[in-house]
Design an enzyme around this catalytic site. Structure first.
Site, PDB file in Angstrom:
ATOM      1  N   ASP A 506     -36.126  22.524 -45.221  1.00 10.18           N
ATOM      2  CA  ASP A 506     -35.951  22.106 -46.608  1.00 10.18           C
ATOM      3  C   ASP A 506     -34.564  22.575 -47.061  1.00 10.18           C
ATOM      4  O   ASP A 506     -34.034  23.558 -46.541  1.00 10.18           O
ATOM      5  CB  ASP A 506     -37.047  22.740 -47.462  1.00 10.18           C
ATOM      6  CG  ASP A 506     -36.874  22.428 -48.931  1.00 10.18           C
ATOM      7  OD1 ASP A 506     -36.732  21.249 -49.252  1.00 10.18           O
ATOM      8  OD2 ASP A 506     -36.868  23.373 -49.738  1.00 10.18           O
ATOM      9  N   ASP A 705     -39.683  27.005 -48.508  1.00 11.69           N
ATOM     10  CA  ASP A 705     -40.004  28.154 -49.360  1.00 11.69           C
ATOM     11  C   ASP A 705     -40.740  27.782 -50.638  1.00 11.69           C
ATOM     12  O   ASP A 705     -41.108  28.660 -51.413  1.00 11.69           O
ATOM     13  CB  ASP A 705     -38.722  28.903 -49.731  1.00 11.69           C
ATOM     14  CG  ASP A 705     -37.904  28.146 -50.785  1.00 11.69           C
ATOM     15  OD1 ASP A 705     -37.969  26.898 -50.796  1.00 11.69           O
ATOM     16  OD2 ASP A 705     -37.218  28.797 -51.587  1.00 11.69           O
ATOM     17  N   ASP A 709     -43.487  22.516 -50.266  1.00 13.41           N
ATOM     18  CA  ASP A 709     -43.344  22.556 -48.813  1.00 13.41           C
ATOM     19  C   ASP A 709     -44.654  22.895 -48.101  1.00 13.41           C
ATOM     20  O   ASP A 709     -44.753  22.764 -46.879  1.00 13.41           O
ATOM     21  CB  ASP A 709     -42.284  23.594 -48.402  1.00 13.41           C
ATOM     22  CG  ASP A 709     -40.894  23.226 -48.901  1.00 13.41           C
ATOM     23  OD1 ASP A 709     -40.567  22.030 -48.888  1.00 13.41           O
ATOM     24  OD2 ASP A 709     -40.164  24.138 -49.309  1.00 13.41           O
TER      25      ASP A 709
END
Length: 817
Positions: A506, A705, A709
């Site tokens: 990400d 994080d 996600d």
């Protein structure tokens, strides 16, 4: 309240003028004079205090062990009387006996019941120490404690070993006296007398020293789970019982059992030596196994015992850490450890977090910054407010996660389990075949050779070496990872990680700092930049998105009061909308404008230019018209480029998966050298992107994080959470990087490789050892070389195999990550 042990006056710890520490407990005094008297003779005043109060109070005053109750295991908080500890309740108040204020029990958030489990079979959990009903191994505490406690099993085995050694040496001398030139012992005593002496000396060794093995061997039969102790009990029992009958009733043995002079040989030395060597193996194994918890004990010792509490009146006092509560203010002085998790309220310093996160560079801390319990303060001094205490601290959670991971089972363990399930019956069958073969084809005395060879087969086989190969490496490896800031949630994640060929990352919070800030503002339709910020901030007041915080921060910097918003609505992955200052307003990306059917042609080129610079651009809409832009940039982490280069060098394909626009994502990817970018992905579609990569045959790890996600982390073959992220992300991942640094992925990969390599070495050694040892003990080399393995040597080899597997696993403590 506390009681002054000298004068008996009730003293408020927060207002006490003087305090003294004794036997790990703090005592508070009404004046300096009482403290001086106490310092001169603590035992005198503690004894008087005992006599004046309930007898049970002596345990409170003299024993520094935290007072706890069964309520703690359920997560409750208990309040007890310091003088009458049997008085307890779940809320503060006064003791009905002495009237003293009840205090919160030390460690009331921690479980008090000690559970014991088997390192090879973690599903076995008991309230008391003992032996595993499956493999017979000694159970060990499920959770390590900071101070290394004496293992009662080790104490018992050590005592049995040394007594057995003292008795076995003369038995060996008697049994092997005929090998000494001239056989001087034979001229002093007869063989029958020597047999009786050996019987008297060997009996306590076999029946007392080896009693735990017979107990475990019998339990294995009762539980229908044959194990190493089944073989040991059969082998030593057969040699000992045969020898006892040979001494007591030698006339019952036929010629096939007798030597060339007509005597019936006895094997007390074999039974005693086998028992002693197995005891030695247990002692070495228990000592080695205790070292597998070194990492957890190191983590536990990070937590300080006392904290400097700042009282309401500004005065300060040292109190035990277990007495701290959420909201308490504490001062952390230079060089001291941070007592619990919290936020700095005053002062600044640099904090060494390396022992918790693995990050070697001290981190600068200012008011508002979070600090972790167990980290070490640098040269500055600061005041902090406690946010998490007891079992809720990061350190306590790390210890719990490591403990759970150490008891988890890796998929590779299934192979060892499958082999072990057939191993003992197969060895017993081989021993029976060996006995029959020697009894038929062996040299004279045939039956004696048959017995010795069968016993050697039973003794040399070691299913424990197979069973220990994987769990020992997992225990040591996960502990080593924790000290490097890599938390392993389960052994399966550790095993799969070395096979990963694709890493999906990400952008926000993983490659970037996760702290975006407004870098550009553009307005049209007669509005000023401040107007754009005001309307945008008005909408974002009710949002928890990181970009919202950036806009609100920009408004604060410009002294702009956010507009009043009503009817707030969040459009997941697109933006927000509502009424601001009686005007319909929206803030979001192109997808939101398309959904609202708002044209943005006049702003599109400007937006593309900002996105090419790596900014995330949001359109501001008023009364169904796009009137401005807000560009937000999230700084790339300083370590991100180095991490990406290291992973690419390791053969990992890196894919950026983000909800940002393609242009913004491409700008970040160019700076970091990332080849593949999947942009504009809504949170609920991230897992689909992972599945698509897996459908191509990729073994995928996902690093993220945020809450959005979590589904992708779960879908990936291995989920990797940044320790700086949300609890949801951490809970969904198999591996957590405490430092929130992508370089930790390389450390985790190195740990995975080292651990799996160690497991393969252990399994190879165990398989090879048993594959070679059992046939040799059966006598396969005798027809060619005359070599026949003694049961004593077989016992020594068996002992060596288990200990060597554990010793090899312990090498992981020094693995370079």
């Amino acid at each position: 309240m506390e009681k002054d042990p000298v004068c008996g006056m009730a003293v408020d710890p927060l207002r006490a003028t003087t305090q003294e520490e004794h036997a790990g407990k703090n005592y508070f005094f009404c004046c300096a004079g009482c403290a001086t008297k106490f310092r001169a003779d603590p035992a005198k005043y503690l004894k008087r205090l005992q006599e004046e109060t309930h007898p049970a109070a002596v345990q409170v005053m003299l024993d520094p062990t935290p007072r706890t109750s069964t309520q703690h295991a359920q997560g409750g908080v208990e309040y007890i009387c310091p003088m009458d500890p049997e008085v307890s309740q779940d809320r503060p108040g006064a003791c009905p006996k002495c009237g003293m204020a009840l205090e919160r029990a030390a460690g009331s958030a921690l479980p008090t019941r000690i559970e014991y489990t088997c390192p090879m079979h973690p599903e076995i959990v008991r309230d008391d120490p003992g032996s595993c009903p499956i493999c017979g191994m000694a159970l060990e505490p499920r959770t390590a404690v900071a101070e290394h406690e004496e293992n009662p099993e080790l104490v018992s085995m050590t005592r049995r070993f040394w007594v057995s050694v003292a008795l076995t040496i003369p038995v060996l001398f008697l049994g092997m006296s005929d090998m000494i030139s001239g056989n001087p012992l034979g001229s002093l005593i007869s063989m029958r007398t020597a047999g009786w002496v050996a019987l008297l000396l060997a009996t306590p060794v076999v029946l007392w020293g080896g009693w735990p093995f017979f107990q475990r061997g019998w339990a294995s039969v009762v539980n229908r789970s044959l194990n190493m102790f089944t073989l040991i009990a059969l082998g030593t029992g057969a040699a000992y019982i045969y020898s006892v009958v040979a001494v007591l009733f030698p006339q019952v043995f036929p010629a096939a059992f007798r030597g060339q002079h007509g005597e019936v040989p006895v094997y007390f030395e074999a039974a005693a030596a086998i028992t002693t060597l197995v005891l030695l193996g247990q002692v070495l194994e228990l000592r080695a196994r205790s070292q597998t918890s070194t990492a957890i004990r190191s983590l536990l010792k990070l937590s300080p015992r006392h904290a400097r509490l700042v009282r309401d009146d500004g005065t300060e006092i040292d109190v035990p850490v277990e007495h701290l509560q959420v909201g308490d203010l504490m001062r952390v002085r230079p060089g001291e450890k941070v007592p619990v998790d919290g936020i700095i309220t005053d002062g600044n310093s640099s904090v060494d977090e390396s022992l918790v996160t693995g990050e070697s560079i001290p981190v600068e801390k200012i008011p508002g910054a979070r600090v972790i319990g167990g980290t070490v303060n640098g040269t500055g001094s600061f005041v902090m407010r406690a946010e998490r205490v007891g079992a809720e601290t990061t350190l306590a959670q790390i210890v719990k996660m490591v403990s759970d991971a150490q008891r988890s089972r890796a998929p590779v363990q299934r192979l060892a389990d499958r082999v072990a399930s057939y191993f003992v019956p197969a060895v017993v069958l081989i021993a029976v075949v060996t006995f029959i073969a020697w009894a038929i084809f062996g040299p004279q005395p045939k039956m004696a050779h048959a017995l010795l060879s069968a016993v050697a087969v039973l003794i040399i086989a070691c299913p424990c070496a197979l069973g220990l190969a994987t769990p020992m490496a997992i225990m040591v490896g996960t502990g080593r990872g924790a000290l490097a800031g890599v938390l392993i949630k389960n052994a399966e994640a550790l095993e799969i990680l070395e096979k990963v060929d694709t890493l999906v990352v990400d952008k926000t919070g993983t490659l970037t700092e996760g702290k975006p800030r407004v870098t550009s503002v553009f307005a049209i339709e007669g509005l000023s930049e401040n107007d754009v910020i005001r309307f945008a901030a008005g909408l974002e007041k009710a949002s928890e998105h990181p970009l919202a915080a950036a806009i609100l921060a920009a408004a604060a910097e410009r002294n702009i009061a956010p507009g009043n918003a009503k009817g707030f609505q969040s459009h997941t992955g697109k933006g927000v909308s509502g009424m601001v200052e009686s005007r319909t307003a929206a803030l979001g990306n192109r997808a939101l404008l398309e959904q609202l059917q708002v044209t943005f042609d006049r702003l599109n080129e400007k937006a593309k230019a900002r996105e090419a610079e790596g900014e995330t651009v949001m359109f501001v809409v008023l009364d169904d018209r796009a009137v401005g832009l807000v560009g937000v940039a999230d700084p790339i982490k300083a370590s991100a480029k180095e991490a990406v280069e290291a992973l690419k060098h390791d053969g990992i394909q890196i894919v950026m998966l983000t909800g940002d626009s393609q242009a913004t994502a491409d700008a970040v990817a160019r700076k970091l050298g990332i080849d593949k970018v999947i942009a504009g992905v809504l949170p609920d579609k991230k897992a689909e992107s992972i599945r698509a990569l897996q459908a191509e045959g990729k073994i995928v790890a996902m690093a993220g994080d945020g809450v959005n996600d979590a589904p992708a982390l779960t879908q990936a073959n291995v989920g990797i959470a940044m320790g700086t992220g949300t609890d949801v992300a951490i809970e969904s991942a198999g591996i957590t990087l405490l430092a929130g640094d992508l370089r930790g992925v390389s450390r985790a990969r190195n740990l995975s490789r080292a651990t799996m390599r160690n497991i393969r070495q252990n399994l190879f050694f165990a398989f090879a050892y048993n594959s070679v040892g059992v046939p040799v003990a059966a006598g396969i080399l005798y027809p060619f070389s005359g070599l026949l393995l003694s049961p004593i040597l077989a016992s020594a080899a068996m002992t060596f195999s288990s200990v060597s597997v554990i010793a090899n696993a312990l090498r992981l403590r020094h693995a370079k990550l």
